[in-house]
Scaffold this motif. Sequence first.
Motif, PDB file in Angstrom:
ATOM      1  N   GLY A 152      14.730  -8.870 -15.528  1.00 33.86           N
ATOM      2  CA  GLY A 152      15.282  -7.630 -16.082  1.00 33.86           C
ATOM      3  C   GLY A 152      16.556  -7.198 -15.396  1.00 33.86           C
ATOM      4  N   ASN A 153      16.816  -7.767 -14.180  1.00 35.04           N
ATOM      5  CA  ASN A 153      17.991  -7.434 -13.381  1.00 35.04           C
ATOM      6  C   ASN A 153      18.089  -5.923 -13.121  1.00 35.04           C
ATOM      7  N   LYS A 154      16.941  -5.366 -12.781  1.00 41.48           N
ATOM      8  CA  LYS A 154      16.866  -3.930 -12.499  1.00 41.48           C
ATOM      9  C   LYS A 154      15.952  -3.684 -11.302  1.00 41.48           C
ATOM     10  N   ILE A 155      16.100  -2.486 -10.749  1.00 41.89           N
ATOM     11  CA  ILE A 155      15.138  -1.988  -9.765  1.00 41.89           C
ATOM     12  C   ILE A 155      14.305  -0.939 -10.482  1.00 41.89           C
ATOM     13  N   GLY A 156      12.998  -1.103 -10.435  1.00 37.44           N
ATOM     14  CA  GLY A 156      12.113  -0.158 -11.089  1.00 37.44           C
ATOM     15  C   GLY A 156      11.488   0.805 -10.087  1.00 37.44           C
ATOM     16  N   MET A 157      11.255   2.039 -10.538  1.00 36.01           N
ATOM     17  CA  MET A 157      10.544   3.021  -9.737  1.00 36.01           C
ATOM     18  C   MET A 157       9.446   3.640 -10.586  1.00 36.01           C
ATOM     19  N   PHE A 158       8.259   3.793  -9.987  1.00 34.93           N
ATOM     20  CA  PHE A 158       7.135   4.406 -10.688  1.00 34.93           C
ATOM     21  C   PHE A 158       6.622   5.570  -9.861  1.00 34.93           C
ATOM     22  N   ASP A 159       6.521   6.742 -10.491  1.00 39.43           N
ATOM     23  CA  ASP A 159       5.986   7.932  -9.845  1.00 39.43           C
ATOM     24  C   ASP A 159       4.507   8.037 -10.206  1.00 39.43           C
ATOM     25  N   PRO A 160       3.589   7.763  -9.276  1.00 39.01           N
ATOM     26  CA  PRO A 160       2.153   7.793  -9.590  1.00 39.01           C
ATOM     27  C   PRO A 160       1.623   9.175  -9.973  1.00 39.01           C
ATOM     28  N   ARG A 161       2.295  10.225  -9.507  1.00 41.26           N
ATOM     29  CA  ARG A 161       1.827  11.586  -9.821  1.00 41.26           C
ATOM     30  C   ARG A 161       2.089  11.927 -11.283  1.00 41.26           C
ATOM     31  N   LYS A 162       3.264  11.582 -11.754  1.00 41.59           N
ATOM     32  CA  LYS A 162       3.632  11.868 -13.144  1.00 41.59           C
ATOM     33  C   LYS A 162       3.365  10.682 -14.068  1.00 41.59           C
ATOM     34  N   GLU A 163       3.101   9.525 -13.465  1.00 47.37           N
ATOM     35  CA  GLU A 163       2.897   8.272 -14.204  1.00 47.37           C
ATOM     36  C   GLU A 163       4.081   7.973 -15.131  1.00 47.37           C
ATOM     37  N   VAL A 164       5.274   8.044 -14.558  1.00 43.45           N
ATOM     38  CA  VAL A 164       6.498   7.750 -15.300  1.00 43.45           C
ATOM     39  C   VAL A 164       7.346   6.731 -14.534  1.00 43.45           C
TER      40      VAL A 164
ATOM     41  N   THR B 149       0.851  -1.192   0.000  1.00 41.71           N
ATOM     42  CA  THR B 149       0.000   0.000   0.000  1.00 41.71           C
ATOM     43  C   THR B 149       0.884   1.239   0.000  1.00 41.71           C
ATOM     44  N   SER B 150       0.359   2.330  -0.560  1.00 43.28           N
ATOM     45  CA  SER B 150       1.116   3.582  -0.615  1.00 43.28           C
ATOM     46  C   SER B 150       0.593   4.557   0.435  1.00 43.28           C
ATOM     47  N   ASN B 151       1.204   5.746   0.492  1.00 43.32           N
ATOM     48  CA  ASN B 151       0.790   6.744   1.478  1.00 43.32           C
ATOM     49  C   ASN B 151      -0.604   7.307   1.205  1.00 43.32           C
TER      50      ASN B 151
ATOM     51  N   ASP C 277       7.604   4.150  -0.944  1.00 41.94           N
ATOM     52  CA  ASP C 277       8.350   5.025  -0.045  1.00 41.94           C
ATOM     53  C   ASP C 277       7.424   6.069   0.575  1.00 41.94           C
ATOM     54  N   LEU C 278       7.973   6.910   1.444  1.00 39.62           N
ATOM     55  CA  LEU C 278       7.160   7.883   2.173  1.00 39.62           C
ATOM     56  C   LEU C 278       6.566   8.958   1.272  1.00 39.62           C
ATOM     57  N   LYS C 279       7.143   9.146   0.085  1.00 43.21           N
ATOM     58  CA  LYS C 279       6.622  10.127  -0.863  1.00 43.21           C
ATOM     59  C   LYS C 279       5.535   9.546  -1.764  1.00 43.21           C
ATOM     60  N   GLY C 280       5.319   8.238  -1.652  1.00 43.93           N
ATOM     61  CA  GLY C 280       4.305   7.589  -2.483  1.00 43.93           C
ATOM     62  C   GLY C 280       4.843   6.966  -3.745  1.00 43.93           C
ATOM     63  N   ASN C 281       6.167   7.055  -3.974  1.00 45.75           N
ATOM     64  CA  ASN C 281       6.761   6.387  -5.138  1.00 45.75           C
ATOM     65  C   ASN C 281       6.719   4.868  -4.941  1.00 45.75           C
ATOM     66  N   ILE C 282       6.564   4.160  -6.027  1.00 48.58           N
ATOM     67  CA  ILE C 282       6.463   2.704  -5.991  1.00 48.58           C
ATOM     68  C   ILE C 282       7.761   2.097  -6.516  1.00 48.58           C
ATOM     69  N   TRP C 283       8.336   1.199  -5.734  1.00 48.75           N
ATOM     70  CA  TRP C 283       9.591   0.539  -6.090  1.00 48.75           C
ATOM     71  C   TRP C 283       9.348  -0.955  -6.253  1.00 48.75           C
ATOM     72  N   PHE C 284      10.000  -1.574  -7.223  1.00 45.53           N
ATOM     73  CA  PHE C 284       9.805  -2.989  -7.456  1.00 45.53           C
ATOM     74  C   PHE C 284      11.062  -3.623  -8.040  1.00 45.53           C
ATOM     75  N   THR C 285      11.177  -4.927  -7.852  1.00 41.04           N
ATOM     76  CA  THR C 285      12.316  -5.665  -8.399  1.00 41.04           C
ATOM     77  C   THR C 285      11.929  -6.304  -9.725  1.00 41.04           C
ATOM     78  N   GLU C 286      12.868  -6.307 -10.665  1.00 43.79           N
ATOM     79  CA  GLU C 286      12.672  -6.942 -11.965  1.00 43.79           C
ATOM     80  C   GLU C 286      13.538  -8.209 -11.981  1.00 43.79           C
TER      81      GLU C 286
ATOM     82  N   VAL D 199      11.877   0.147   1.613  1.00 40.56           N
ATOM     83  CA  VAL D 199      12.451   1.494   1.652  1.00 40.56           C
ATOM     84  C   VAL D 199      12.485   1.952   3.108  1.00 40.56           C
ATOM     85  N   ASP D 200      13.651   2.455   3.549  1.00 38.90           N
ATOM     86  CA  ASP D 200      13.758   2.892   4.939  1.00 38.90           C
ATOM     87  C   ASP D 200      13.278   4.333   5.111  1.00 38.90           C
ATOM     88  N   LYS D 201      13.319   4.841   6.329  1.00 39.85           N
ATOM     89  CA  LYS D 201      12.790   6.171   6.640  1.00 39.85           C
ATOM     90  C   LYS D 201      13.588   7.293   5.981  1.00 39.85           C
ATOM     91  N   LYS D 202      14.840   7.006   5.626  1.00 40.07           N
ATOM     92  CA  LYS D 202      15.673   7.994   4.961  1.00 40.07           C
ATOM     93  C   LYS D 202      15.491   7.976   3.445  1.00 40.07           C
TER      94      LYS D 202
END
Length: 335
Positions: free
Chosen positions: A147-159, A91-93, A135-144, A177-180
């Motif tokens: 794909g051998n990558k870490i993906g990040m999705f910004d729901p506000r910009k949808e990128v 779940t996100s923020n 994360d605390l900003k609402g960004n979504i992080w996932f493992t590929e 994701v930790d508090k920092k």
Amino acid sequence: MDKDTVVKIAAVFWIIFGSFLCSSSWGADVFKTFKMPTAFTLPTRIVIDKADTVWFIESNLNKIGRFQPAKGVFSEHHIPTPSSAPSDITTSNTGKVWFTESNSNQIGVLDPVSLTFKEYDVPTVASEPSRIASDLKGNIWFTEFYGNKIGMFDPRKEVFREYPIPTPASRPEGIIVDKKGMVWFLESESNKLAQLNPKDGAIHEFELPNPHETPRDLAIDGSGALWFGGHIGRNLMTFNPVTKKFKSFLLPSNGAIEGLTVGIDGKIFCTLLTSSKIAVFDPVTRAFLELDAGVGKSKPKGIDADSRGDVWFVDMDKDTLIKMDAGMVTKLWIK
């Protein structure tokens, strides 16, 4: 009273007390089971939101399940893409429910109010998105995973943004994701824990102390320490981000850690896939407690804790959602 008599009385006491702990009535006090409304759901991963609503993946039915404990009501929600193979959930923020779709190479989101879905294609083809976190900003992080990558999705910009992992074919799994704002993830094939700094994209990898652990799930406690377990190895492990040091604790039984979560009292709760048990670890005393997840064959999978301190997990074999009374578990510790 002589010494031999005292010993005999003590032995009888522990036999009776041990039988009491193992009795079905005591187990009923610790666990409460909720049968899912549809058969053969094969529930896997689970997350609990701020309202203590339980969300889970129905892997065999291509659905997201919801359980509202206050009402005792289940509901099931079809993922738009057929045979998407949902693999993880968070779940996100904003309270929205996000999940990975490994077969359809997407991440999806379910609005808990309107109960409507949106899905987004991962840029890397056939990446097999596996685990997911917010994360605390609402960004979504996932493992590929492939794909051998870490993906990040910004729901506000949808990128999307993707970060290649330095080790080839590392097969990333658990992520948190930790508090920092630092992103931590496990490399199941290369046997490493890694840290990604979103500010510059730098990734630092740390070799696990024991070979061939194949870790899958990752949790973080209130102090910022990371916890994870071996899926082939039989160790519960922790990593201190400040000292950069690992500690390992050998499980008492032959169980493989499938999922884990941190309780509100700081204890670590783990599902043990191969032994049909739930393990509880006290970081202060370094003591383990193991409990049978149910009567007969069981396959506990995803696990999470609610705001009251109770711990919930799904049983893949029995199509059940189970609440574990953490207060009752505390009483089981022999001090």
